[in-house]
Design a protein around this motif. Structure first.
Motif, mmCIF file in Angstrom:
data_model
loop_
_atom_site.group_PDB
_atom_site.id
_atom_site.type_symbol
_atom_site.label_atom_id
_atom_site.label_comp_id
_atom_site.label_asym_id
_atom_site.label_seq_id
_atom_site.Cartn_x
_atom_site.Cartn_y
_atom_site.Cartn_z
ATOM 1 N N ASN A 111 -14.484 -4.654 -9.453
ATOM 2 C CA ASN A 111 -15.675 -4.618 -8.597
ATOM 3 C C ASN A 111 -15.861 -3.256 -7.958
ATOM 4 O OD1 ASN A 111 -16.352 -7.228 -9.083
ATOM 5 N ND2 ASN A 111 -15.222 -8.037 -7.350
ATOM 6 N N MET A 112 -14.756 -2.683 -7.468
ATOM 7 C CA MET A 112 -14.873 -1.380 -6.821
ATOM 8 C C MET A 112 -15.288 -0.324 -7.837
ATOM 9 S SD MET A 112 -14.396 -2.106 -3.791
ATOM 10 C CE MET A 112 -14.650 -0.476 -3.148
ATOM 11 N N GLN A 156 -3.418 -5.579 -4.367
ATOM 12 C CA GLN A 156 -2.669 -6.531 -3.569
ATOM 13 C C GLN A 156 -2.808 -6.227 -2.084
ATOM 14 O OE1 GLN A 156 1.279 -6.666 -5.105
ATOM 15 N NE2 GLN A 156 1.627 -8.668 -4.205
ATOM 16 N N SER A 157 -2.882 -4.938 -1.763
ATOM 17 C CA SER A 157 -2.992 -4.582 -0.350
ATOM 18 C C SER A 157 -4.380 -4.898 0.186
ATOM 19 C CB SER A 157 -2.711 -3.101 -0.170
ATOM 20 O OG SER A 157 -3.841 -2.356 -0.583
ATOM 21 N N GLY A 158 -5.361 -5.004 -0.696
ATOM 22 C CA GLY A 158 -6.714 -5.309 -0.233
ATOM 23 C C GLY A 158 -7.442 -4.115 0.348
ATOM 24 N N ASP A 159 -6.766 -2.980 0.391
ATOM 25 C CA ASP A 159 -7.378 -1.790 0.979
ATOM 26 C C ASP A 159 -8.291 -1.151 -0.064
ATOM 27 O OD1 ASP A 159 -8.038 0.624 2.001
ATOM 28 O OD2 ASP A 159 -6.026 1.150 2.650
ATOM 29 N N THR A 160 -9.583 -1.314 0.117
ATOM 30 C CA THR A 160 -10.521 -0.864 -0.898
ATOM 31 C C THR A 160 -10.532 0.654 -1.035
ATOM 32 O OG1 THR A 160 -12.169 -1.117 0.803
ATOM 33 C CG2 THR A 160 -12.079 -2.813 -0.868
ATOM 34 N N GLU A 161 -10.279 1.320 0.070
ATOM 35 C CA GLU A 161 -10.256 2.780 0.027
ATOM 36 C C GLU A 161 -9.125 3.248 -0.883
ATOM 37 O OE1 GLU A 161 -12.316 4.912 1.110
ATOM 38 O OE2 GLU A 161 -11.080 6.630 0.578
ATOM 39 N N LYS A 180 -18.822 -0.539 -8.384
ATOM 40 C CA LYS A 180 -19.558 0.014 -7.255
ATOM 41 C C LYS A 180 -19.610 1.542 -7.341
ATOM 42 C CE LYS A 180 -20.040 0.056 -2.387
ATOM 43 N NZ LYS A 180 -19.452 0.080 -1.084
ATOM 44 N N ILE A 181 -18.463 2.132 -7.660
ATOM 45 C CA ILE A 181 -18.437 3.592 -7.793
ATOM 46 C C ILE A 181 -19.430 4.018 -8.865
ATOM 47 C CG2 ILE A 181 -17.018 5.579 -8.417
ATOM 48 C CD1 ILE A 181 -14.599 3.972 -7.491
ATOM 49 N N TRP A 191 0.822 -1.217 0.000
ATOM 50 C CA TRP A 191 0.000 0.000 0.000
ATOM 51 C C TRP A 191 0.849 1.257 0.000
ATOM 52 C CZ3 TRP A 191 0.425 -3.462 3.936
ATOM 53 C CH2 TRP A 191 0.968 -3.028 5.118
ATOM 54 N N LEU A 248 -10.748 -7.206 -8.137
ATOM 55 C CA LEU A 248 -11.196 -6.372 -7.020
ATOM 56 C C LEU A 248 -11.370 -4.925 -7.468
ATOM 57 C CD1 LEU A 248 -11.922 -6.127 -4.119
ATOM 58 C CD2 LEU A 248 -9.508 -5.993 -3.528
ATOM 59 N N THR A 283 -10.052 2.720 -4.443
ATOM 60 C CA THR A 283 -10.956 3.776 -4.892
ATOM 61 C C THR A 283 -10.171 5.032 -5.245
ATOM 62 O OG1 THR A 283 -12.497 2.870 -3.296
ATOM 63 C CG2 THR A 283 -13.099 4.932 -4.320
ATOM 64 N N GLN A 284 -9.208 5.353 -4.386
ATOM 65 C CA GLN A 284 -8.390 6.544 -4.669
ATOM 66 C C GLN A 284 -7.712 6.424 -6.021
ATOM 67 O OE1 GLN A 284 -5.470 7.430 -1.652
ATOM 68 N NE2 GLN A 284 -7.092 7.602 -0.140
ATOM 69 N N LEU A 330 -10.205 6.841 -8.830
ATOM 70 C CA LEU A 330 -10.610 8.231 -9.053
ATOM 71 C C LEU A 330 -9.525 8.978 -9.809
ATOM 72 C CD1 LEU A 330 -12.370 9.381 -5.764
ATOM 73 C CD2 LEU A 330 -13.366 8.694 -7.921
#
Lengths: 621, 834
Positions: B600-601, B565-570, B604-605, B544, B597, B573-574, B577
């Protein structure tokens, strides 16, 4: 302040967690200078109540409001409005409206505390609306696990399972991993990790990666928690769909327990109780702005606190409902006897001490007993309804794998009668899960029936259920049928009163998750279990977090002391990824109560769910 | 006490001893002649800058263009500045070892010690226009500042480039020129002291006009020509053209002495000598060409002939003297050193020292000396340790520490911490003083700067290896030093692979913790070496941390990879964007399709912000089922299902969902049929499901039409029966219901018949059908119909004890004696039969 978190000498003291969460909030609030008011996202009212008391805000002169479309009426001197919200884009519209409606000359500053993560989507939303400049502090409150009871922590993410399985949004998995790291920060390194299921595995991979930086975890001895068992909801979809037959489970299914509180029509309760019981629980709601509405709810609705801080409930909650009625009757008799035994043949001195010491206690017991008798009465009505019995009978047929490959006559009758869609889908999913999938023809038949009766729109709902793995085509391995035998998921000679086995929580069915935990407690349990559960989806994994041995190796000490600690129960953190039911919690508590096991559980879940809330989360779009 | 150690350097200025300590001899380049140079040196043994003194006549060598050369204390040139700017007025060093040069037009240039320009700024427009006459670089509590005096006699102060300049009050009667000036810091303020003729003018910021102090001297003189303020800004020294010296406090209220030097020539420099043991000063040193004079507060003097040119550098515990051929430090002799080495010293430390020496010589006298200091041996040991810390000569340090070591053997429970600490630090100091490093620091200076600053100075001078050794020795973190080394490599080594290899090699060592590959990588990016940056990022396991830099480099593909890879969805998203802002939509789709992933995100956005965008992504994925559902959702929301059924159905069939496609076709057929039927019956059927349509028709009594729909849509017989049973009972057509039940064997059994009758509270009708139900259901239905007698009989017939027990509990039976006795009888009978 939080009597229910004390437990009876649990080794993991969840007050630490509560205090840590509270501290984080206070720190954030103290970073904002001047008088403030807090505006809460509806979804945050309950969670906030789990870790704070109204006094915390009253002491600082902070008023709380629920987030409504209109900006609440604030005094002139309140210069700061702090929003405590989940990072939901939809909520930002309200915030934008608030900011725009606020008079420009008021010099009011807005702040946001996102929970548990700051979301760039939300921030960009504010930016697009041109109001970002009005926000001073945009921070995050890293609350993941919140203490629900002395042995349960929850993330209060009701949509977690749906988000992951239907939408492929794995935020909750990441947050679970963060939560596990936070727990380890408080309670020390967990040396052994077992787990089953794909998402559970992912959680652990993240947690390991995140924990790598926490060097402090790897120095010094292990923490209080000896073991972690990570269980994926998707390995056991039957249990959340099954009807729970414990007292607590039934209350949740019929009335819905929200953060240890249930709201019931007041008419069923003796009126004198309302004033007393309001004190502990309705903290946030009573101090909220709109008095009109809260007055209304006070007179017609009664909020009852349900947690182990209340001894009677602690005793009843995990019992089978059939046992509860008996217990309540006995309790009433006991209280009656105690009250009357004292009224005769006593000296004045004795009566005085009775009145001073014993009586208030008895009165409290009496109040609790009457409250729970009323609740039990309400439940009785529901349980004795024919529909409940018929549903239960059908459900239990599926559990014992009777005629799973044919269309179920009961389900068809329900469809023909256009029973509520949720009821039908629940039974359908139960049948499918028990049968480990439908044959193509059967699935098509059901789909056609449902569309004929409920309209074409039902296809979208079915698609969600299919994505979630609740409806699917038959797989080779009949996992449930096999495990039912090998793990004794259904028990023939079931006992509901004074049970000997966890299967009592569903009368004769033992939740698979709890059974797995039970087996893993045995010596070499997990090793022998591994080969038995290969037919469940997802990997079976285990891991060890050893201490980093520094140079010098002065670690002979703890080895010796560990031997003398043998009689101390080991602590197992059971982490449900995707939610768990009260019945599962009850089963684990039952296991912990067996002395032979010599174990204590800490249960972590994304949310406590039941058959209704579980299906509702999946059915919505 | 015999004299053996460097006491020859001692000299007395009554009542105190001072000493000159020789530091490493500088080896100036051959072309550097200090005599013609203007030299400024940084305190704490820092670098010094030299430029040709424009006021002196010089034989021109090489280019005539002015040049500022920078040296370390050993005479090694670390850098030079070719002066391309205007006239250089003054130079000075900041507390962060930056060279500050002030130009005539009030522009300040800041260079690092390698001559690289760091920044430049101006001291206000007024100073810039009127030009400046003189400038001074001064130290204050807020860091290093610059003071300038303009040609119009105004003085401006500026702390640094970010702060605005401050003007000091005007000089009263400014027609007369000032002869000298100095900046003094008092608390948070800096003010100026000016010498003009026989008076001192104090210009305090904020005051409207300066205050004048006159008549400080008793003896006659024309004007004050030199002002010197002590290092701690507490003491003031003034020097007149007649060679008079005035010493006093900086507020001029207290006069220590007035001293006639008897010299008529101009002094070069005048500095206070700070004490070694406290932060006071008792003496000043004045340099003249070839002559050095030391005068103390008690008006005693000491003097030395010297090199023709010398430069004094005030330090916090002495004054360094730099000449063409030597580098010395004058300091007040520390008391402990004096105690040990002074002639005929009677102090315990001195005896202990002697005892140790005799002990080494294996002389019995050792014991005699020891007995003379036995009772104060802890003091003696302490002084020896302390004295060692003041020494510059390693031999002397060693013998003092040996003495301390010898002495502490005679003390019970001696705590060796201090001894250890001093030893460690001395080792570091000796390394720093070595000519290879050339940082002659005293112990006091070292403690004042603290080791972290020293380390960063070492790192800045690129002494990485020494810095790491020092850090290890002092138990300080060393990873950042390695990081700096890596920065250096990144900046200077052109071979990407080589750099990455060297860095990994060095960082493999597991004892090195807390290395941030990301920091190094971002340095590489700053140096424009993105390839290297990516190579370095790959070394960082915490994925990350890669993302911000990758985004900065616009390596979106890799950023998405690292974020997923980090799995951090936030984080994902960044990245998304950011990508949306900088990329073509189609490129974006192609990039993220390899990362489920992220995909998918993204969906979702899109679902939340821009549903139309979803179509594009589904199309890229050829996800026809999703497209169908997308159409479907839209159709529901816009309430235009009917017109959209064919595209929905098409998408379903493309997505291999034949059943769904089929059902869509059915629905559109149904809608057509409903229109026809509605025209006929006005039943508002439009939009109803098949089931509801049949139901509505049956409720209308249109069995024919209902059957037609049933056949059309292949409604199973069971459900059709159910519908018939339901509608017939609702419409109380009991005869027809009975007829239906008899028409053929019911596919749904007879329970529903009972159930619907009961629903309408028609017990009579219900009773007709109960006997037709399966045996095990009969009791159940009798009970539900409250037909207790029958229920009892039936249960008895079937020997159903369980039901009998249940019946026994019913209120109806408990209240009816007849029934109660009956049930009891039955139960008894059955129980006995068991």
């Amino acid at each position: 302040m939080f009597p229910h978190l004390k437990g009876n000498g649990q080794r993991v003291n969840l007050k630490l967690l509560q205090e840590a969460a509270c501290r984080e909030l206070v720190q954030q609030l103290e970073g904002i200078e001047g008088a403030k008011a807090i505006v809460l996202d509806e979804a945050m009212i309950g969670p906030l109540d789990l870790v704070t008391r109204p006094k915390l805000f009253a002491d600082r002169g902070i008023r709380l409001f629920a987030l409504r479309p209109e900006l609440p009426q604030l005094e002139r001197e309140v210069t700061n409005v702090v929003y405590v919200v989940r990072p939901k884009v939809a909520l930002m519209e309200l915030l934008v409206r608030h900011v725009k409606s606020s008079p420009s000359g008021s010099g009011r500053q807005f702040h946001i505390l996102f929970l548990p993560r700051r979301s760039c989507l939300c921030v960009s939303q504010l930016e697009n609306a041109g109001v970002l400049g009005s926000f001073g502090r945009i921070a995050e409150l890293p609350w993941n696990y919140l203490p629900l009871d002395a042995d349960v922590v929850t993330m209060e993410l009701g949509q977690a399972f749906r988000d992951v399985s239907v939408d492929g949004d794995t935020s909750s998995l990441y947050q679970t991993a963060v939560g596990l790291v936070q727990l380890q920060r408080l309670y020390g390194r967990i040396p052994k990790i077992y787990g089953k299921g794909e998402q559970a595995h992912r959680v652990w991979e993240h947690a390991k990666q995140l924990g790598r930086d926490e060097r402090s975890l790897y120095h010094g001895d292990k923490g209080v928690i000896d073991q972690l068992i990570l269980l994926d909801r998707s390995i056991d979809l039957l249990s959340p769909l099954a009807t729970q037959l414990t007292y607590e489970g039934l209350i949740d299914e019929f009335f819905g327990i929200r953060q240890n509180k249930v709201t019931l029509p007041a008419e069923h309760f003796p009126s004198e109780g309302t004033a007393v019981s309001g004190g502990g629980g309705g903290g946030v709601s009573s101090s909220r702005g709109d008095e009109g509405q809260s007055l209304l709810t006070d007179s017609e609705k009664k909020t009852i606190l349900l947690h182990s801080g209340e001894p009677l409930y602690a005793e009843l909650r995990n019992k089978h409902f059939n046992e509860v009625t008996k217990l309540l009757a006995r309790k009433a008799r006991e209280i009656h006897a105690q009250m009357h035994a004292t009224s005769q043949d006593r000296s004045v001195q004795e009566i005085k001490s009775f009145v001073e010491n014993l009586l208030p206690q008895l009165m409290a017991q009496k109040k609790a007993t009457s409250e729970h008798t009323a609740i039990a009465g309400l439940l009785h009505e529901q349980v004795n309804a024919d529909a409940f019995a018929d549903d239960l009978a059908a459900e239990q047929e599926f559990m014992v794998c009777a005629d799973l490959d044919k269309p179920s006559a009961y389900i068809e009758d329900q469809i023909a009668n256009k029973a509520p869609l949720r009821t039908v889908l629940r039974l359908l999913c139960l049948q499918c899960t028990a049968a480990s999938g439908f044959k193509d023809k059967l699935l098509s038949h059901y789909k056609r029936e449902l569309v004929h009766v409920y309209g074409l729109e039902v296809l979208l709902t079915l698609s969600s259920l299919e994505k979630a793995g609740l409806l699917h085509q038959q797989t080779e391995s009949r996992a449930y049928a096999v495990l039912r035998k090998t793990l004794h998921l259904t028990v023939d000679d079931n006992v509901e009163v004074n049970p000997k086995d966890i299967s009592y929580v569903h009368s004769f069915y033992a939740p698979l998750t709890a059974r797995l935990v039970e087996h893993s407690l045995k010596p070499l349990g997990w090793q022998s279990l591994k080969s038995q559960i290969t037919n469940l989806p997802g990997p079976t994994f285990e891991d060890f977090q050893a201490q980093l041995v520094g140079i010098g190796g002065r670690h002979a000490g703890p080895l010796i002391s560990e031997g003398s600690l043998l009689h101390v129960p080991r602590v197992v953190l059971v982490c449900f990824v995707g939610g768990c039911t009260f019945a599962e919690i009850a089963a684990l508590r039952f296991l912990a109560a067996q002395e032979d096991n010599n174990v204590e559980f800490l249960i972590a879940t994304t949310k406590v769910i039941n058959k209704h809330s579980f299906l509702d989360s999946l059915m919505g779009s | 006490m015999p004299i053996m150690y460097n006491t020859g350097e001692w000299f007395k200025v009554r009542p105190d001893y001072y000493r000159k300590v020789e530091l490493a001899t500088p080896d100036w380049p051959l072309d550097l002649d200090l005599e013609y140079m203007l030299v400024v040196a940084a305190p704490y043994g820092g670098p010094l800058a030299a430029t040709r003194d424009p006021t002196k006549l010089v034989p021109v060598k090489g280019t005539a263009r002015p040049m500022v050369r920078i040296f370390d204390t050993t005479g090694r040139e670390t850098g030079h500045i070719l002066w391309n700017h205007g006239k250089l007025i003054a130079m000075g060093w900041s507390d962060t070892e930056d060279l500050i040069c002030v130009q005539e037009n009030a522009t300040v240039f800041v260079f690092d010690m390698f001559g690289r320009e760091k920044e430049s700024y101006s001291i206000g427009d007024e100073a810039s226009v009127t030009k400046i006459l003189e400038a001074k670089v001064f130290q204050s509590s807020a860091g290093t500042g610059v003071a300038v005096m303009t040609t119009s006699g105004r003085i401006f102060l500026k702390q640094n480039s970010n702060k605005t300049e401050r003007k000091l009050p005007d000089i009263p009667n400014s027609s007369i020129n000032c002869s000298c000036w100095e900046i003094v810091t008092e608390g948070r303020n800096s003010y100026c002291l000016l010498g003009r003729e026989r008076e001192i003018i104090k210009l305090f910021p904020g005051e409207t006009v300066g205050t004048i102090t006159a008549n400080l001297f008793e003896k006659p003189h024309d004007k004050i020509i030199k002002i010197s303020v002590s290092y701690n800004h507490q003491h003031l020294a003034l020097y007149t053209n007649t060679g008079l010296l005035w010493l006093g406090s900086v507020d001029m209220r207290q006069k220590y002495c007035e001293f006639d030097t008897g010299r008529k020539d101009m002094p070069l420099q005048m500095e206070w000598i700070m004490n070694t043991h406290n932060s006071e000063a008792d003496a000043v040193v004045i340099s003249y060409p070839s002559y050095l004079l030391i005068v103390n507060r008690k008006a005693d003097r000491s003097d030395f002939p010297y090199d023709p040119m010398m430069f004094l550098v005030p330090e916090m515990d002495g004054v360094r003297i730099i000449t063409q051929s030597s580098h010395e430090m004058i300091q007040r002799l520390p008391k402990c050193v004096e105690n040990i080495f002074a002639v005929n010293s009677q102090e315990p430390a001195s005896y202990l020292f002697e005892a140790q020496k005799k002990f080494e010589e294996k002389s019995y006298k050792s014991d005699e000396y020891l007995s003379m200091c036995r009772d104060k041996i802890d003091l003696a040991v302490k002084e020896c340790i302390q004295a060692a810390s003041f020494e510059f000569c390693p031999e002397t340090q060693k013998s003092l520490l040996r003495t301390a070591n010898f002495g502490k053997g005679f003390i019970h429970h001696h705590n060796p911490d201090e001894y250890m600490r001093i030893m460690r630090i001395l080792r570091v100091l000796n390394t720093l003083r070595h000519e290879r490093i050339g940082m002659p620091l005293s112990f006091k200076q070292f403690s004042h700067l603290n080791p972290e600053v020293i380390l960063s100075r070492l790192v800045f001078r690129k002494h990485y290896a020494v810095a790491i050794q020092v850090a290890k020795h002092l138990n300080l973190p060393e990873s950042w030093i390695l990081e700096h080394w890596a920065y250096h490599k990144v900046m200077n080594d052109p071979n990407d692979n080589e750099v990455a290899r060297k860095i990994t090699e060095k960082f493999k060592n597991p004892s090195v913790v807390g290395i941030s590959f990301c920091n190094i990588a971002s340095k590489a990016h700053q140096a424009g070496r993105d390839e290297l940056a990516i190579k370095l990022l790959e070394l960082e396991p915490r994925t990350w941390l890669h993302v911000p830099l990758l985004l900065k480099m616009r390596k979106f593909d890799r950023a998405v990879g690292s974020a997923t890879q980090s799995g951090d969805t936030e984080l994902i998203t960044q990245v998304l964007l950011e990508m949306k802002m900088h990329m073509m939509l189609s490129n974006l789709h192609m990039t993220i399709r390899d990362y489920p992933l992220a995909l998918n995100m993204y969906k979702k956005i899109m679902r939340e912000s821009n549903r139309a965008g979803l179509y594009g992504i589904y199309n890229t994925e050829s996800d026809h089922k999703a497209i169908a559902e997308y159409y479907f959702q839209n159709a529901i929301e816009s309430k235009s299902l009917e017109s959209n059924l064919s595209p929905i159905g098409n998408a379903y069939s493309q997505g291999r969902c034949p059943l769904e496609a089929d059902l869509c076709a059915d629905t559109s057929r149904l809608l057509k049929l409903q229109k026809v039927l509605d025209a006929k019956y006005k039943a508002g059927l439009n939009g109803m499901s098949v089931h509801d349509t049949i139901l509505a028709l049956l409720q209308l009594g249109e069995l024919k039409e209902a059957e037609r729909i049933r056949n059309e849509f292949k409604v199973p017989e069971r459900r059709f029966w159910w519908l018939r049973v339901l509608t017939l009972s609702e419409r109380s057509k009991w005869d027809e219901l009975e007829k239906l039940s008899k028409s053929k064997k019911s596919p749904i059994g007879y329970d529903p018949f009972v159930e619907v009758c009961l629903k309408q509270n028609n017990i009579v009708e219900a009773r007709k059908y109960i006997p037709k139900c399966r045996d095990q259901r009969k009791v159940h239905w009798f009970m539900r119909a409250n037909l207790w007698e029958e229920a009892l009989d039936c249960a008895f017939e079937q020997r159903d004890l369980h039901s009998l027990y249940e019946l026994q509990k019913k209120d109806a039976l408990v209240n009816d004696r007849h029934l109660l006795s009956k049930v009891c009888g039955f139960i008894a009978a059955l129980e006995s039969r068991k």
